[in-house]
Each structure stands twice: as structure tokens, then as C-alpha cells.
Enzyme design. Structure first.
Site, PDB file in Angstrom:
ATOM      1  N   GLU A   1       0.664  -1.402   0.052  1.00 55.79           N
ATOM      2  CA  GLU A   1      -0.192  -0.144  -0.195  1.00 55.79           C
ATOM      3  C   GLU A   1       0.754   1.131  -0.108  1.00 55.79           C
ATOM      4  O   GLU A   1       0.736   2.017   0.690  1.00 55.79           O
ATOM      5  CB  GLU A   1      -1.014  -0.001   1.040  1.00 55.79           C
ATOM      6  CG  GLU A   1      -1.915  -1.164   1.013  1.00 55.79           C
ATOM      7  CD  GLU A   1      -2.976  -1.112   2.271  1.00 55.79           C
ATOM      8  OE1 GLU A   1      -2.846  -0.196   3.144  1.00 55.79           O
ATOM      9  OE2 GLU A   1      -3.575  -2.209   2.455  1.00 55.79           O
TER      10      GLU A   1
ATOM     11  N   GLU B   1      -6.395 -10.548  -1.398  1.00 56.73           N
ATOM     12  CA  GLU B   1      -7.022 -10.360  -0.129  1.00 56.73           C
ATOM     13  C   GLU B   1      -8.548 -10.254  -0.514  1.00 56.73           C
ATOM     14  O   GLU B   1      -9.414  -9.348  -0.124  1.00 56.73           O
ATOM     15  CB  GLU B   1      -6.737  -9.103   0.560  1.00 56.73           C
ATOM     16  CG  GLU B   1      -5.011  -9.036   0.909  1.00 56.73           C
ATOM     17  CD  GLU B   1      -4.560  -7.935   1.571  1.00 56.73           C
ATOM     18  OE1 GLU B   1      -5.762  -7.343   2.281  1.00 56.73           O
ATOM     19  OE2 GLU B   1      -3.572  -7.867   1.641  1.00 56.73           O
TER      20      GLU B   1
END
Length: 381
Positions: A163, A268
Site C-alpha cells: 500500500e 485479499e
């Protein structure tokens, strides 16, 4: 008369046992996820420490039956594995790796460098002041060499940087970026490769189906590759919601990332069935909102209509994944069942969500059967 009764009773028992055996045999022939997608891509799940320490035994049995890849949910994040300067806690990470080895699974370590779930000490000197660029680089090197080096040859892949892209533009102005500069990313990949030259190294991020985030990810990874930095794959975090994904954008992300010559993965995956409290859906973990009834409509059970909608959403995604299966390395669900998914507490704590293929009792949902049917269809959707 008594003899005839005994014979009849014996016959009934034999028929009953035969039916039970046939039923058991029929159930045992139903393919699992890992069997259905064998030769296409790996099927994985994130594991909580209670799956590997024996607390969630029933869920762990389900993992071993259904999946051939695992990723650490929290036990390898910096705040867990390296809580203070010079102190490492490998107990839970060791259990995770040993569990994967015991079950012959593809093991993914998550994550080495992230702006969240990293202890403050990384960025402070002994007087409480911000560390220098050189100090932070050395701390990053030590952390990555120690963690990756410990599992060299045992953990097959790592989410090296997580991220790093900002929601609005460019790179996230994290502590890593502020102190080191944007080259913290290439340094992280360099250190990981030094620690284990044979491990696959990934960049992982959320909302990569959004055009501006997709473009930033392409730019980031291409820049690393052009500099000769090893990057083996891009992980598309897939924390989606019902009817959130625009399939053409999802498909374009896969093709754009694959064009870089790296693996593409859904890392995810979960699909929330609950309304999101804002119009702009994100997976930024810091978002928190108050619990109100209108945002928690399915507290007892999920209606058939929503079961069907969830199943269709999963089918839509897997149709694209199967279309590009030669470019897809792995699909990993973020959680084993609905009881323990993080979506119950994010972005609103205390909700009852139903985002996975297995319900709170580890029973397969309509979405599970729909995905299996698609995988076994001659036309593959």
C-alpha cells in the site's frame, strides 16, 4: 417367523449401510477448490494464529481440505514480529511456517514494509527524535534481512511493500517516504532479494481496479523493473463490495499488470454484502465509522436473494480470472469463514458480514458451489 424377521432386518440394515456408503462416496468425490483449480492457479487463504496453534481446529481442517496456499494475516507484520528495537518475536510466525510446510502449501509472508501496523520505534532515535535517512535504511535492512533470512528456502514468496500508493495522487507520504524518499521501495525489494534470492517478491495494494491507482501501480513496478530490481508479481487486494466491481476495469488491471511480465494475483479477496458508509469505497484500514442499524441489516442470517447476488459477484470475478488463468499466479481469500472475517469490524466495528465462501459454521455457501461449478464447466464461463 423369528428367522424371517431377522433376515428382513438384516436386509434393511444392509440396504441402509449401502445407501450411506454411496452417499459418503458421492460426497467425497465433490472436488475442493484446490482440486477444481489445479493447473490454473493456486487457491489460498489468510490464516489467523488460532488456525496454526490448534484453537480453531475445525477451520484449520477446512483450510487443509480446500487450499494449497496460505498467507500470514498478522503474525509477520512488523508490530507483531519486531515490536521493539533489537527484539524479535518469531513464535507465531514459526508456527505459521511450520503449518504450511506440514501441509505442503505455498507460503506467502505478509508484509515487510507498510505504513500501518509498524511500531513507532522504527522512526525514532533514542531521544525520541525522527531518525535520519541512513538510520531508517539500516533498520529496514536489518528487519528484512532478519525476517526473510530466517525463513530462507521455507517461505516461497513475500509481500515486500504494501500500500505505497496514495488514494489521490502519486505515492503515499508515509514515514518511510518522508524520511527515506521514494527509493524506500526499491531498497526494500533489494534487501529482500539479498536475504533470499530464490523467493518471489511482490508489490501489494488495494483498489487497483480504479484507473488512477492502476496507472500508479504500473508506473511504480515498471520503474523498479527498468532499474533491474526484481519484482515477481503484483497483488491486487480484493476487498470488494456487492456490485462494486466494474468488470471491464477489473479485466484491464489484469492485462495492464500482466503486460509488465509479472504474475498477477488477487491477494485479499472478500466481498462485503453490507452497505458501505461512504460513497467512496476504499480499503484504507484507518477508516472507522459508528455502528447504526441501517449499516448492519443481516445480523441473523443472509437472505437467499443476497446469497444469490454474492454468488454472482464471485462468478463474475472468476470468469475473468479463468479467462486469463495463464497470467494469474494465485487467488487468496482474506479469511477462512464469515465468523472471523475482518469485515465484521471494518470500517464499522461489531457488524455481521458474510463476505466469504464459507459461513460461520464452516459450511459452503451458494457462492462456493457457484465458483466450483464454473471451474468445472467445459466452457469456463
Amino acid at each position: 417367523m423369528k428367522t424371517i424377521s431377522h433376515v428382513l432386518l438384516l436386509a434393511v440394515l444392509l440396504v441402509s449401510l449401502s445407501c450411506q456408503n454411496q452417499s459418503t462416496k458421492k460426497e467425497s468425490t465433490i472436488p475442493t477448490l484446490k482440486e477444481a483449480f489445479e493447473g490454473k492457479f493456486l487457491l489460498g487463504t489468510a490464516l489467523h494464529v488460532d488456525h496454526t496453534n490448534g484453537v480453531r481446529k475445525q477451520s484449520a481442517d477446512l483450510v487443509e481440505q480446500q487450499y494449497n496456499s496460505i498467507v500470514a494475516e498478522n503474525c509477520m507484520k512488523p508490530e507483531e514480529i519486531h515490536p521493539s528495537k533489537g527484539v524479535y518475536n518469531f513464535k507465531e510466525a514459526d508456527q505459521f511456517v511450520e503449518y504450511g510446510e506440514k501441509n505442503n502449501m505455498f507460503i506467502v509472508g505478509h508484509t515487510l514494509v507498510w505504513h500501518s501496523q509498524v511500531p513507532d520505534w522504527f522512526f525514532l532515535d533514542d531521544e525520541g527524535n525522527t531518525v535520519s535517512r541512513e538510520q531508517l535504511i539500516e533498520r529496514m535492512r536489518d528487519h528484512i534481512h532478519t525476517v526473510v533470512g530466517r525463513y530462507k528456502g521455507r517461505v516461497q514468496a513475500w509481500d515486500v511493500v504494501n500500500e505505497a500508493i496514495d488514494d489521490k495522487e502519486g505515492l503515499r507520504k508515509s514515514k518511510w517516504h518522508q524520511i527515506i524518499g521514494e527509493d524506500f521501495i526499491e531498497l526494500a525489494f533489494q534487501f529482500a532479494h539479498e536475504a533470499d534470492p530464490d523467493a518471489e517478491l511482490y508489490y501489494n495494494d488495494y483498489s487497483l481496479i480504479l484507473p488512477h491507482r492502476r496507472a500508479e501501480a504500473v508506473k511504480l513496478v515498471k520503474n523498479l523493473i527498468d532499474k533491474g530490481i526484481r519484482v515477481d508479481g503484483i497483488g491486487m487486494q480484493a476487498h470488494y463490495g456487492i456490485d462494486y466491481v466494474k468488470i471491464p476495469e477489473f479485466e484491464k488491471s489484469i492485462t495492464d499488470f500482466a503486460s509488465l511480465g509479472v504474475k498477477v494475483m488477487l491477494t485479499e479477496l472478500d466481498i462485503s454484502v453490507l452497505p458501505f458508509p461512504t460513497e467512496e469505497i476504499s480499503a484504507e484500514i484507518s477508516q472507522k465509522y459508528a455502528l447504526v442499524p441501517e449499516f448492519d441489516p443481516y445480523t441473523s442470517t443472509l437472505p437467499d436473494s443476497m446469497q444469490a447476488k454474492l454468488a454472482q459477484n464471485y462468478v463474475d470475478l472468476f470468469k475473468v480470472l479463468l479467462k486469463y488463468q495463464e497470467k494469474i499466479g494465485r487467488v487468496t481469500f482474506w479469511g477462512v469463514n464469515d465468523a472471523h472475517t475482518w469485515r465484521n469490524n471494518w470500517p464499522i466495528e461489531g457488524r455481521t458480514d458474510h463476505p466469504l465462501l464459507f459461513d460461520r459454521n464452516n459450511q459452503p455457501k451458494k457462492a462456493y458451489h457457484a465458483v466450483l461449478e464454473l471451474a468445472n464447466s467445459p466452457t469456463k464461463g
